[in-house]
Design an enzyme around this catalytic site. Structure first.
Site, PDB file in Angstrom:
ATOM      1  CE  LYS A  77      -4.198   1.695   0.400  1.00  0.00           C
ATOM      2  NZ  LYS A  77      -3.837   2.851  -0.408  1.00  0.00           N
ATOM      3  CE  LYS A 113       3.975   7.958  -0.684  1.00  0.00           C
ATOM      4  NZ  LYS A 113       2.990   8.031   0.407  1.00  0.00           N
ATOM      5  CB  THR A 202      -3.415  12.648   6.438  1.00  0.00           C
ATOM      6  OG1 THR A 202      -3.570  11.592   5.485  1.00  0.00           O
ATOM      7  CG2 THR A 202      -1.974  12.665   6.917  1.00  0.00           C
ATOM      8  CG  ASN A 240      -5.961  16.504   2.254  1.00  0.00           C
ATOM      9  OD1 ASN A 240      -7.067  16.921   2.562  1.00  0.00           O
ATOM     10  ND2 ASN A 240      -5.602  15.253   2.477  1.00  0.00           N
ATOM     11  CB  SER A 370      -6.155   3.950   2.658  1.00  0.00           C
ATOM     12  OG  SER A 370      -6.043   5.157   1.945  1.00  0.00           O
TER      13      SER A 370
END
Length: 476
Positions: A77, A113, A202, A240, A370
């Protein structure tokens, strides 16, 4: 010799070097079998993809990367960022952090990533869509996007829109598991299989991390203080993560956001900044500079060294290095970004009594939610579907019983919320808070038991131990 010493004190450790150094430091507290340390530290694979897209009457070439650090559990992930500054080293460092991040918060993913070397601002939306779809095709050829093998997510320069394009293109490539194809990426729009609360996750996790630290009576808080309403906060990076962290700390906890630092400078008001108004101004003008009722300074470096209680670097790696560590005045640094404090800078900060809450814990909120989204896509069951009405009936019975016993009506301002069974976003926030609290407690307990570890070292030790256990369980 003096000149050599001077060079050493100002030389900046690269992002990958810092991650490797943090891993090495944690390894010193573990007794791993021969060769296991090298196995855990090494990146399993990195794929470089180059492809062309015909745009504006000519062919443009693009380069991207997808790195898989660990597959001790699958799927792997990790986000995909669009940045002109990305390179292979950055992607490999981020992949390693993802492995550790998932392990420290007990999310059953390996670490991966990706990045595409591109400035999104250079391209129109329809051009970005074509570029994203071609990138997805290249990833799909190598099984680097797949619900059970590798699951991308948004990162810097990407968001819900790009994830929707990727998921749609993945389905078009003839995916074998079409039933679960929506789970090939997370961070999608709600209408395309996303989950409520993913965009804020986050930043919300940053808030929960700070709250966890301040309620820990074994720690000193911020110079003995624990009430966020009495604290000043500086946020570096108003994307964000930084925006949502500032928003929640201000609106929910009463913290005073005195400065917001962006790449072109910072704005400051010692009375506090209205976070929502600043965001609206930024979206309209493309900058926070010039915001009314705030001082604007075209020096982003100086913004990090202003007086404050809590500093949240939520932009890029290596924001705090040996070059500016001694000028940092915050007493608590909370890493909203990945790798914002270099290894050698943290040594200096620790010597000065500055507490650093590390990235692999603090900004894990994104991967936690997620995971919730991935589970929702795999199970095809919305969060709360199986229990919401039962919970509503139970709460109704409780309120009726209390009203009967006390012969008084349940307070109206509480009753409506109490009787509701819980919307998806409520369940997501509750689950995220529980994960963040539990992870903090584990890190704090180990730090306290060792008497010498920093929060970061304790988090790394926990993560590496879990990954090592997983490798040994399958005979690696």
């Amino acid at each position: 010799m003096d000149q050599l010493a001077s060079n050493k004190t100002t030389q900046t450790t690269t992002f990958l070097e810092s991650v490797d150094a943090y891993i090495d430091s944690a390894m010193g507290h573990l007794n791993l079998s021969d060769g296991l340390a090298e196995r855990i530290k090494a990146c399993n694979s990195t794929y470089t993809v180059r492809f062309g897209v015909r745009l504006r009457g000519r062919m443009f070439s693009f380069v991207g990367w997808r790195s898989v650090h660990s597959e001790h559990v699958e799927p792997a992930k990790g986000g995909i960022r669009y940045s002109i500054h990305s390179d292979q080293e950055e992607v490999e460092a981020l992949a390693a952090l993802m492995s550790l991040k998932c392990a420290v918060v007990d999310v059953p993913f390996g670490g991966s990533k990706g990045a595409l070397k591109i400035n999104p601002a250079d391209w129109d939306a329809h051009e970005l869509e074509r570029i994203t779809r071609r990138f997805t095709q290249e990833l799909a050829k190598r099984n680097l996007i797949c619900p059970g093998r590798n699951v991308p997510a948004p990162d810097m320069g990407t968001g819900e829109r790009e994830m929707a394009w990727m998921a749609d293109e993945y389905k078009r490539t003839g995916a074998s598991d079409i039933v679960n194809a929506n789970a090939c990426v997370t961070g999608k729009p709600l209408a395309r299989g996303g989950i409520a609360g993913r965009t804020e996750a986050t930043g919300r996790g940053v808030q929960y991390a700070i709250q966890s630290y301040l309620r820990d009576l074994n720690e000193n808080g911020v110079d003995g203080r624990r009430n966020l309403a009495e604290m000043t906060v500086i946020v570096q990076g108003f994307g964000n993560v930084g925006y949502h962290a500032a928003k929640f700390l201000h609106e929910n906890d009463g913290a005073k956001i005195v400065a917001i630092v962006e790449r072109d400078g910072y704005i400051f008001n010692d009375k506090g900044l209205p976070v929502e108004d600043v965001k609206r101004y930024q979206l309209t003008h493309g900058t926070v500079l010039g915001f009314p009722s705030a001082e604007s300074v075209q020096d982003p470096e100086a913004g990090l060294t202003l007086e404050c209680d809590i500093l949240i670097p939520a932009a890029m790696e290596n924001a705090i290095t040996v070059r500016n560590a001694d000028q940092i005045k915050a007493r608590l640094i909370v890493e909203g970004a990945n790798g914002p404090v270099s290894f050698d800078a943290e040594e200096r900060l620790t010597d000065r009594g500055v507490v650093v809450l590390p990235d692999l814990f603090v900004n894990a909120g994104g991967v936690v939610v997620s995971y919730f989204e991935w589970v929702k896509n795999i199970t095809h069951i919305p969060f709360g579907l199986m229990e919401r009405r039962r919970r509503e009936r139970r709460n109704l019975q409780m309120t009726q019983a209390m009203e009967a016993m006390t012969e008084r009506a349940f307070p109206a301002d509480i009753k409506d919320e109490f009787l509701e069974g819980g919307a998806e976003i409520d369940l997501v926030r509750s689950g995220l808070e529980d994960v963040m609290r539990s992870a903090y407690d584990n890190i704090s307990e180990l730090k306290r038991a060792s008497k010498i570890m920093t929060f970061r070292t304790a988090a790394y030790v926990i993560a590496i131990r879990k990954i090592g256990d997983a490798y040994q369980a399958i005979g690696i």
